[in-house]
Design an enzyme around this catalytic site. Structure first.
Site, PDB file in Angstrom:
ATOM      1  N   LYS A 197      52.346  41.136  37.740  1.00  0.00           N
ATOM      2  CA  LYS A 197      51.521  40.076  36.516  1.00  0.00           C
ATOM      3  C   LYS A 197      50.075  40.680  36.325  1.00  0.00           C
ATOM      4  O   LYS A 197      49.199  40.742  37.111  1.00  0.00           O
ATOM      5  CB  LYS A 197      51.167  38.660  36.990  1.00  0.00           C
ATOM      6  CG  LYS A 197      50.501  37.917  35.907  1.00  0.00           C
ATOM      7  CD  LYS A 197      49.793  36.678  36.292  1.00  0.00           C
ATOM      8  CE  LYS A 197      48.528  36.568  36.198  1.00  0.00           C
ATOM      9  NZ  LYS A 197      47.882  36.863  34.848  1.00  0.00           N
ATOM     10  N   GLU A 270      42.782  42.536  47.782  1.00  0.00           N
ATOM     11  CA  GLU A 270      41.699  43.287  47.554  1.00  0.00           C
ATOM     12  C   GLU A 270      40.823  42.494  46.758  1.00  0.00           C
ATOM     13  O   GLU A 270      41.041  42.152  45.499  1.00  0.00           O
ATOM     14  CB  GLU A 270      42.186  44.832  46.820  1.00  0.00           C
ATOM     15  CG  GLU A 270      42.956  45.684  47.712  1.00  0.00           C
ATOM     16  CD  GLU A 270      42.501  46.431  48.761  1.00  0.00           C
ATOM     17  OE1 GLU A 270      41.183  46.422  48.891  1.00  0.00           O
ATOM     18  OE2 GLU A 270      43.082  46.782  49.525  1.00  0.00           O
ATOM     19  N   CYS A 304      35.052  46.966  41.578  1.00  0.00           N
ATOM     20  CA  CYS A 304      34.871  46.236  42.667  1.00  0.00           C
ATOM     21  C   CYS A 304      34.062  47.039  43.798  1.00  0.00           C
ATOM     22  O   CYS A 304      33.221  46.434  44.485  1.00  0.00           O
ATOM     23  CB  CYS A 304      36.265  46.051  43.582  1.00  0.00           C
ATOM     24  SG  CYS A 304      37.311  47.469  43.525  1.00  0.00           S
ATOM     25  N   GLU A 402      28.124  38.576  43.500  1.00  0.00           N
ATOM     26  CA  GLU A 402      28.610  39.710  42.755  1.00  0.00           C
ATOM     27  C   GLU A 402      28.489  39.365  41.349  1.00  0.00           C
ATOM     28  O   GLU A 402      28.756  38.343  40.655  1.00  0.00           O
ATOM     29  CB  GLU A 402      30.113  39.818  42.699  1.00  0.00           C
ATOM     30  CG  GLU A 402      30.861  41.017  42.336  1.00  0.00           C
ATOM     31  CD  GLU A 402      32.279  41.140  42.603  1.00  0.00           C
ATOM     32  OE1 GLU A 402      32.903  40.141  42.471  1.00  0.00           O
ATOM     33  OE2 GLU A 402      32.797  42.371  42.621  1.00  0.00           O
TER      34      GLU A 402
HETATM   35  P1  NAP Z   1      40.669  36.765  38.907  1.00  0.00           P
HETATM   36  O1  NAP Z   1      39.874  35.846  38.174  1.00  0.00           O
HETATM   37  O2  NAP Z   1      40.820  36.707  40.374  1.00  0.00           O
HETATM   38  O3  NAP Z   1      41.698  37.286  38.137  1.00  0.00           O
HETATM   39  C1  NAP Z   1      42.577  38.354  38.761  1.00  0.00           C
HETATM   40  C2  NAP Z   1      44.116  38.003  38.558  1.00  0.00           C
HETATM   41  O4  NAP Z   1      44.369  37.103  39.136  1.00  0.00           O
HETATM   42  C3  NAP Z   1      44.351  37.984  37.040  1.00  0.00           C
HETATM   43  O5  NAP Z   1      45.637  38.503  36.740  1.00  0.00           O
HETATM   44  C4  NAP Z   1      44.544  36.280  37.015  1.00  0.00           C
HETATM   45  O6  NAP Z   1      45.392  36.004  35.702  1.00  0.00           O
HETATM   46  C5  NAP Z   1      45.003  36.110  38.195  1.00  0.00           C
HETATM   47  N1  NAP Z   1      44.837  34.548  38.649  1.00  0.00           N
HETATM   48  C6  NAP Z   1      43.710  34.064  38.097  1.00  0.00           C
HETATM   49  N2  NAP Z   1      43.673  32.808  38.781  1.00  0.00           N
HETATM   50  C7  NAP Z   1      44.876  32.487  39.333  1.00  0.00           C
HETATM   51  C8  NAP Z   1      45.602  31.571  40.262  1.00  0.00           C
HETATM   52  N3  NAP Z   1      45.114  30.388  40.520  1.00  0.00           N
HETATM   53  N4  NAP Z   1      46.821  32.056  40.933  1.00  0.00           N
HETATM   54  C9  NAP Z   1      47.431  33.167  40.645  1.00  0.00           C
HETATM   55  N5  NAP Z   1      46.696  34.046  39.854  1.00  0.00           N
HETATM   56  C10 NAP Z   1      45.499  33.682  39.385  1.00  0.00           C
HETATM   57  O7  NAP Z   1      39.569  38.160  39.147  1.00  0.00           O
HETATM   58  P2  NAP Z   1      38.612  38.544  37.692  1.00  0.00           P
HETATM   59  O8  NAP Z   1      37.303  37.874  38.114  1.00  0.00           O
HETATM   60  O9  NAP Z   1      39.039  38.655  36.615  1.00  0.00           O
HETATM   61  O10 NAP Z   1      38.531  40.045  38.311  1.00  0.00           O
HETATM   62  C11 NAP Z   1      37.114  40.586  38.780  1.00  0.00           C
HETATM   63  C12 NAP Z   1      37.266  40.517  40.368  1.00  0.00           C
HETATM   64  O11 NAP Z   1      38.226  41.250  40.922  1.00  0.00           O
HETATM   65  C13 NAP Z   1      35.994  40.939  40.953  1.00  0.00           C
HETATM   66  O12 NAP Z   1      35.448  39.818  41.935  1.00  0.00           O
HETATM   67  C14 NAP Z   1      36.330  42.063  41.270  1.00  0.00           C
HETATM   68  O13 NAP Z   1      35.392  42.463  42.522  1.00  0.00           O
HETATM   69  C15 NAP Z   1      37.423  42.100  41.821  1.00  0.00           C
HETATM   70  N6  NAP Z   1      38.464  43.166  42.025  1.00  0.00           N
HETATM   71  C16 NAP Z   1      38.610  43.686  43.264  1.00  0.00           C
HETATM   72  C17 NAP Z   1      39.211  45.120  43.414  1.00  0.00           C
HETATM   73  C18 NAP Z   1      39.286  45.726  44.768  1.00  0.00           C
HETATM   74  O14 NAP Z   1      40.018  46.564  44.892  1.00  0.00           O
HETATM   75  N7  NAP Z   1      38.784  45.195  45.883  1.00  0.00           N
HETATM   76  C19 NAP Z   1      39.578  45.729  42.448  1.00  0.00           C
HETATM   77  C20 NAP Z   1      39.240  45.303  40.964  1.00  0.00           C
HETATM   78  C21 NAP Z   1      38.715  44.055  40.991  1.00  0.00           C
HETATM   79  P3  NAP Z   1      44.898  35.551  34.328  1.00  0.00           P
HETATM   80  O15 NAP Z   1      43.456  36.159  34.218  1.00  0.00           O
HETATM   81  O16 NAP Z   1      45.710  36.234  33.546  1.00  0.00           O
HETATM   82  O17 NAP Z   1      44.907  34.109  34.182  1.00  0.00           O
END
Ligand code: NAP
Length: 533
Positions: A197, A270, A304, A402
């Site tokens: 996904k 991650e 990240c 962050e």
């Molecule tokens: P996010 O809100 O957690 O979303 C990431 C993914 O999870 C999306 O596909 C989202 O789907 C899905 N998602 C959201 N809520 C969910 C739930 N309740 N159950 C299952 N899946 C769910 O993350 P983001 O804020 O968009 O992304 C940025 C974050 O990712 C930052 O904190 C960054 O540091 C972290 N990140 C970490 C790494 C690493 O390698 N450590 C790499 C990249 C990013 P939808 O958006 O389609 O709803």
């Protein structure tokens, strides 16, 4: 169903767009019998780069996700039976396709995310790196390994690595190409099938991934893309997978950890970071400033592992701040499908709002803006200036939280011990960077609580060292990607042991009492001589 596209001509590169579109339709919904193809819900995608519609994709729900899992489960044994060498051949072909289609991939990634071309180049390179490495290593790593048996000579023991089954992958929008496939590559090579996904904001890149994998020879149902909201499709993935690979925020990671733990299913996460950098007094400032600018502003800070806090020795603080500010101001901002701009757009209105709120909160708390601190609507709806903050007080949210944008703060420190304490002083532990003379840096690095420490580089040296695992300490993650660890996590290690001659619990011709003495004596001797170490 129509796949509508309103994209520039540039996307008309090979492979043929109609064929590509057709493929996206069939691949995205392979096995999804329950999807109402006549009246699907749809997700409209707007390009942050063009600020116009990029197209739309049908949105699936929990039923379609479950159907994707059933299809993936049905083909998994056959995929495993194929053998790792044949699987590696397909991934190796995928590697070649990534390179031959790099312009198309970079265009699409830029269109979906708004990032600068250099960020899209990073994605292509990262995927190729993963495909090449794991296609080369998996046949060796997955070969049954001879282990020391329970009893020398008499016990023949081998370790096998079986696939978990169907791996669920949930990935974010910031690196849609890289995070859409790099972690799935070792899962596939280990004999798993994958249901993936992507973030709802960046689905096209994942569909292109599926298309390229299919052209490389991946059978139907082995890698399926499901597009829908996290709360619905993500939850269905957590409820159906045999292993979960999640990349995203720490908050979502915690929700998913609870869901998969209830089923005793393993997971790898991650998550977020608030990555520190230490600049010691013996750092070479001329070379450091360029690298530090890159470490803070790559992908417009939506990375990240990028740097959001810098601790500088007080003796060089003033000079460092001036030089870094000059470098930030010299960055060329803009959105175009070319290499001219160094910093691109943020991904969305929501992301711009988050960045603005963090900076406003810090300013209210008393922080000083050294450079930047403003949106740039003249360049595009979601552009924000590279920003450096000074004198950030304890009460400012961005001190520890962050931001995920082009915003960094600098603090002076009295010595390297204070710098290490400050660097370790958060709930995160993803990445750390040290700029110092190598002798100083190699002494500091082991004291850092983070999954990667980069010396005289921001994050690339550690990330690109793909033979070595990376990931997060504390709330930055669970488990690791890259290296052997990044492959073995998708397997069930299985020990197969054959006993020959007589059993370890004693031969027939000796009483249990006599056997116990012989055994204990042999074990003591084995330890003393080192034979059983
Ligand atoms: P996010 O809100 O957690 O979303 C990431 C993914 O999870 C999306 O596909 C989202 O789907 C899905 N998602 C959201 N809520 C969910 C739930 N309740 N159950 C299952 N899946 C769910 O993350 P983001 O804020 O968009 O992304 C940025 C974050 O990712 C930052 O904190 C960054 O540091 C972290 N990140 C970490 C790494 C690493 O390698 N450590 C790499 C990249 C990013 P939808 O958006 O389609 O709803």
């Amino acid at each position: 169903m129509t796949f509508q596209r309103a994209v520039p001509k540039r996307l008309s590169l090979e492979p043929l767009p109609e064929k590509f579109a057709e493929h996206l339709r069939s691949f995205a919904f392979a096995g999804h019998d329950s999807v109402d193809m006549a009246a699907p819900e749809r997700i409209d995608i707007e390009s942050p780069l063009l600020q116009q519609p990029l197209g739309w994709v049908p949105k699936v729900g929990a039923d379609a996700t479950c159907a994707a899992f059933r299809a993936a489960r049905a083909v998994q044994p056959e995929w495993h039976q194929l053998g790792v060498k044949k699987r590696a051949k397909i991934i190796s072909k995928f590697h070649d396709l990534v390179f031959s289609n790099r312009e198309l991939i970079m265009d699409l990634v830029q269109l979906e995310t708004g990032k600068a071309r250099a960020g899209a180049f990073d994605e292509v390179t990262d995927v190729a790196n993963n495909a090449r490495y794991y296609a080369g290593q998996a046949p060796k790593l997955l070969r049954p390994q001879k282990k020391r048996g329970g009893m020398p000579v008499l016990t023949k023991t081998y370790l096998h690595h079986d696939p978990k089954g169907v791996v669920g992958q949930i990935s974010p929008w910031n690196y849609p190409f890289s995070l859409g496939i790099s972690d799935a590559i070792p899962a596939l090579l280990a004999g798993n099938t994958v249901v993936a996904k992507p973030d709802s904001q960046t689905p096209f890149t994942s569909l292109l991934i599926a298309h390229l994998l299919s052209v490389a020879g991946l059978p139907d149902g082995v890698f399926t893309v499901v597009i829908g909201s996290g709360g619905v499709v993500g939850t269905a993935i957590a409820e159906n997978c045999d292993f979960l690979m999640f990349t995203g925020s720490t908050a979502t990671g915690k929700v998913l950890a609870e869901q998969v733990s209830k089923r005793l299913v393993g997971f790898s996460a991650e998550l977020g970071g608030k990555n520190p950098m230490i600049v010691a007094s013996d750092a070479h400032l001329d070379t450091a400033v360029r690298a530090i600018t890159h470490a803070c502003l790559s992908n417009t800070g939506q990375l990240c592992v990028s740097i959001e806090r810098i601790y500088v020795d007080q003796d060089i603080y003033q000079e460092f701040c001036e030089r870094l500010a000059d470098s930030f101001r010299a960055q060329k901002l803009g959105g175009a499908l070319d290499w001219k701009n160094q910093v691109g757009s943020l991904v969305s209105a929501g992301q711009l709002e988050t960045v603005e709120e963090f900076v406003a909160d810090a300013k209210r708390a008393g922080a000083r803006v050294l450079t930047g601190g403003k949106p740039r609507p003249d360049l595009g709806k979601y552009f924000y200036e590279p920003t450096i903050l000074l004198d950030v007080p304890d009460s400012a949210r961005l001190l520890r939280e962050e931001v995920f944008g082009p915003v960094v703060y600098i603090q002076p420190v009295a010595n390297v011990d204070d710098a290490v304490a400050a660097a370790n002083g958060t709930c995160y532990g993803l990445n750390c960077s040290i700029f110092a003379a190598p002798k100083t840096a190699w002494k500091l690095a082991p004291r850092i609580h983070a999954g990667s420490v980069n010396i005289n580089d921001g994050y690339v040296a550690g990330w690109a060292s793909i033979d070595s695992p990376i990931g997060g300490y504390k709330e930055s993650g669970v488990s690791r990607r890259h290296g052997a660890e990044g492959l073995y996590k998708y397997t069930e290690p299985k020990t197969i042991a054959q006993q020959r001659g007589f059993p370890i619990w004693g031969p027939q011709w000796l009483s249990q009492k006599s056997w116990s003495k012989v055994l204990w004596r042999s074990l003591s001797l084995g330890k003393k001589t080192g034979l059983l170490r």
